[in-house]
Design a protein around this motif. Sequence first.
Motif, PDB file in Angstrom:
ATOM      1  N   UNK A 365     -31.536   0.160   2.872  1.00 33.74           N
ATOM      2  CA  UNK A 365     -30.125   0.318   2.541  1.00 33.74           C
ATOM      3  C   UNK A 365     -29.852   0.327   1.046  1.00 33.74           C
ATOM      4  N   UNK A 366     -30.787  -0.172   0.232  1.00 34.79           N
ATOM      5  CA  UNK A 366     -30.547  -0.266  -1.210  1.00 34.79           C
ATOM      6  C   UNK A 366     -31.520   0.635  -1.962  1.00 34.79           C
ATOM      7  N   UNK A 367     -31.159   1.059  -3.170  1.00 35.31           N
ATOM      8  CA  UNK A 367     -32.075   1.883  -3.968  1.00 35.31           C
ATOM      9  C   UNK A 367     -33.361   1.121  -4.305  1.00 35.31           C
ATOM     10  N   UNK A 368     -34.444   1.858  -4.500  1.00 35.40           N
ATOM     11  CA  UNK A 368     -35.733   1.253  -4.843  1.00 35.40           C
ATOM     12  C   UNK A 368     -35.624   0.368  -6.071  1.00 35.40           C
ATOM     13  N   UNK A 369     -34.824   0.782  -7.055  1.00 35.59           N
ATOM     14  CA  UNK A 369     -34.710   0.053  -8.316  1.00 35.59           C
ATOM     15  C   UNK A 369     -33.982  -1.276  -8.166  1.00 35.59           C
ATOM     16  N   UNK A 370     -33.364  -1.514  -7.001  1.00 35.57           N
ATOM     17  CA  UNK A 370     -32.614  -2.758  -6.793  1.00 35.57           C
ATOM     18  C   UNK A 370     -33.188  -3.614  -5.676  1.00 35.57           C
ATOM     19  N   UNK A 371     -34.360  -3.293  -5.185  1.00 35.79           N
ATOM     20  CA  UNK A 371     -34.898  -4.031  -4.044  1.00 35.79           C
ATOM     21  C   UNK A 371     -35.144  -5.499  -4.371  1.00 35.79           C
ATOM     22  N   UNK A 372     -35.692  -5.778  -5.538  1.00 32.43           N
ATOM     23  CA  UNK A 372     -35.963  -7.168  -5.896  1.00 32.43           C
ATOM     24  C   UNK A 372     -34.700  -7.996  -5.929  1.00 32.43           C
ATOM     25  N   UNK A 373     -33.660  -7.474  -6.570  1.00 28.96           N
ATOM     26  CA  UNK A 373     -32.386  -8.186  -6.628  1.00 28.96           C
ATOM     27  C   UNK A 373     -31.771  -8.313  -5.244  1.00 28.96           C
ATOM     28  N   UNK A 374     -31.873  -7.256  -4.425  1.00 27.84           N
ATOM     29  CA  UNK A 374     -31.314  -7.296  -3.073  1.00 27.84           C
ATOM     30  C   UNK A 374     -32.005  -8.351  -2.219  1.00 27.84           C
ATOM     31  N   UNK A 375     -33.328  -8.432  -2.299  1.00 29.53           N
ATOM     32  CA  UNK A 375     -34.050  -9.427  -1.521  1.00 29.53           C
ATOM     33  C   UNK A 375     -33.773 -10.837  -2.037  1.00 29.53           C
ATOM     34  N   UNK A 376     -33.579 -10.953  -3.366  1.00 31.76           N
ATOM     35  CA  UNK A 376     -33.257 -12.266  -3.937  1.00 31.76           C
ATOM     36  C   UNK A 376     -31.896 -12.746  -3.437  1.00 31.76           C
ATOM     37  N   UNK A 377     -30.907 -11.846  -3.389  1.00 25.34           N
ATOM     38  CA  UNK A 377     -29.585 -12.226  -2.900  1.00 25.34           C
ATOM     39  C   UNK A 377     -29.637 -12.612  -1.426  1.00 25.34           C
ATOM     40  N   UNK A 378     -30.449 -11.896  -0.659  1.00 30.30           N
ATOM     41  CA  UNK A 378     -30.663 -12.249   0.748  1.00 30.30           C
ATOM     42  C   UNK A 378     -31.232 -13.665   0.862  1.00 30.30           C
ATOM     43  N   UNK A 379     -32.235 -13.975   0.041  1.00 29.66           N
ATOM     44  CA  UNK A 379     -32.874 -15.290   0.080  1.00 29.66           C
ATOM     45  C   UNK A 379     -31.913 -16.387  -0.364  1.00 29.66           C
ATOM     46  N   UNK A 380     -31.086 -16.106  -1.365  1.00 29.51           N
ATOM     47  CA  UNK A 380     -30.123 -17.091  -1.844  1.00 29.51           C
ATOM     48  C   UNK A 380     -29.147 -17.477  -0.737  1.00 29.51           C
ATOM     49  N   UNK A 381     -28.590 -16.471  -0.067  1.00 29.71           N
ATOM     50  CA  UNK A 381     -27.627 -16.741   1.007  1.00 29.71           C
ATOM     51  C   UNK A 381     -28.271 -17.564   2.118  1.00 29.71           C
ATOM     52  N   UNK A 382     -29.488 -17.181   2.513  1.00 28.37           N
ATOM     53  CA  UNK A 382     -30.182 -17.903   3.581  1.00 28.37           C
ATOM     54  C   UNK A 382     -30.539 -19.322   3.154  1.00 28.37           C
ATOM     55  N   UNK A 383     -30.942 -19.500   1.902  1.00 30.40           N
ATOM     56  CA  UNK A 383     -31.318 -20.827   1.413  1.00 30.40           C
ATOM     57  C   UNK A 383     -30.113 -21.753   1.339  1.00 30.40           C
ATOM     58  N   UNK A 384     -28.999 -21.242   0.795  1.00 28.07           N
ATOM     59  CA  UNK A 384     -27.811 -22.079   0.666  1.00 28.07           C
ATOM     60  C   UNK A 384     -27.244 -22.462   2.031  1.00 28.07           C
ATOM     61  N   UNK A 385     -27.126 -21.481   2.937  1.00 28.50           N
ATOM     62  CA  UNK A 385     -26.573 -21.773   4.256  1.00 28.50           C
ATOM     63  C   UNK A 385     -27.551 -22.567   5.115  1.00 28.50           C
ATOM     64  N   UNK A 386     -28.853 -22.215   5.023  1.00 23.14           N
ATOM     65  CA  UNK A 386     -29.847 -22.867   5.869  1.00 23.14           C
ATOM     66  C   UNK A 386     -30.259 -24.227   5.354  1.00 23.14           C
ATOM     67  N   UNK A 387     -30.956 -24.255   4.216  1.00 21.99           N
ATOM     68  CA  UNK A 387     -31.475 -25.513   3.666  1.00 21.99           C
ATOM     69  C   UNK A 387     -30.338 -26.397   3.169  1.00 21.99           C
TER      70      UNK A 387
END
Length: 439
Positions: A365-387
């Motif tokens: 869903x995101x451009x190749x140049x933004x994959x790292x940032x996109x995955x980081x934002x995914x991890x942040x949301x999961x970490x804050x809500x989960x952990x």
Amino acid sequence: MGAALNVGVHGLPATRVGWRSHGLLLLLALVFADNFVGRQILAVMIDPIKTEFGVGDTAMGLISGLAFAAVYAVLGLPAGRLVDRLPRTRLLALSCLLWALATLACGLAGSFLVLAIARMLVAVSESPTTSASLSVIADLYPPHRRSFAISCFTAAPTFSSIIGLSIGAWVVEHHGWRSAFIALSLPALVFGVLLALARDPLRGRWDLRSSVPATPPLSLGNEARALWALPAYRCLILAGGLTTLSSYAIGMWNTSFLIRSHGLSLQHAGLLAGVICGVAAGIGGLFAGWLNDRLSHRGAHWQILIPVLGNLTALAALVVYLLWPAGVLGVWAGVPIPQAMLWCALYSFFVVWWVAPCYNLVTQLVPTSRRGTAMALQTIVSTLLGVGIGPVLTGVFSDLLLPWWGEESLRYALVLVSLPLLGAVGLLGRVAVHAGRQG
């Protein structure tokens, strides 16, 4: 919807997936597993550390949960930005080195304050690991083979934590908690060397003719806002966050639930919760990744339907598990196994069905140049809500229900905290709608 969800599947460059790709995937999984065991092993160190430094449960909860999650979340986006700008294998090699040194510092800490700072440094070193690894995996495998590869990566910690915690408990008991930290730091040094020698795959290797256009570089804040403005992506990571909120809460409190509501000892409850849930979740994650790769090329809707089916089945099994009355199915190797554990295993198998398909979809869903940032934002949301929120919310509900349900209050608190799975299903439906408009 089909066009949006099948980004990069058609018109792929003629590039072969070889043993180098599989070898690098294995190395990334080993690094992730080592990191995960480093987080979980604190569970068997709590009492020895409390005794040595004279601190309470609140202090231990901070260094094992909220403080770690807060540091991890704050640095997640900058780390994701580095993933998009630097050679990823070199960044991971540096991360492994810093992780080894920070974990070693935990074992050598002379005070609780030093230990707390060292744990925060561990969070700093881990901040780029998930986003960098998933970005690399997206360039190692084409979209129609990517889900199983991602499931192999995400299932590694599930399996290794079972072994790691068992061995960790033995090491802590016989050689002390400091030795366990020191032993954990050594493999990371080896992994760091191997990653430094590994070749970073070409970015966008399988997406050279992707329908997701390349975008110019933006500032970190603008990059995050641009990603958040994508409706399908936003709903997708929020769905993952709600699922994680529920699953982390269950994972943190399941042992206590088995003790309070099923009368198990701490040793037996911990063993059952770890082994049964861990094995079932590991197998379920691998199966979901394999299933998604087999079905998604037949219809793009499977990338959404598999997580939806997983969440609904998991929720049904979880409610039955939590409300099942106490009763022993049998005794195996001296360990009483409650009848309810069959439902717990079923829940664990299905609750991870969202991981591989959704992570794969993020890369599309995101451009190749933004994959790292996109995955980081995914991890942040999961970490804050989960952990950060899930376990605390369960404790609050349990305390509020205590006057009415007594020792059974945790049972109903966990039922309440399982309801976000319904919200995740609704958000996944919105993903399909928004992706269809995008296509």
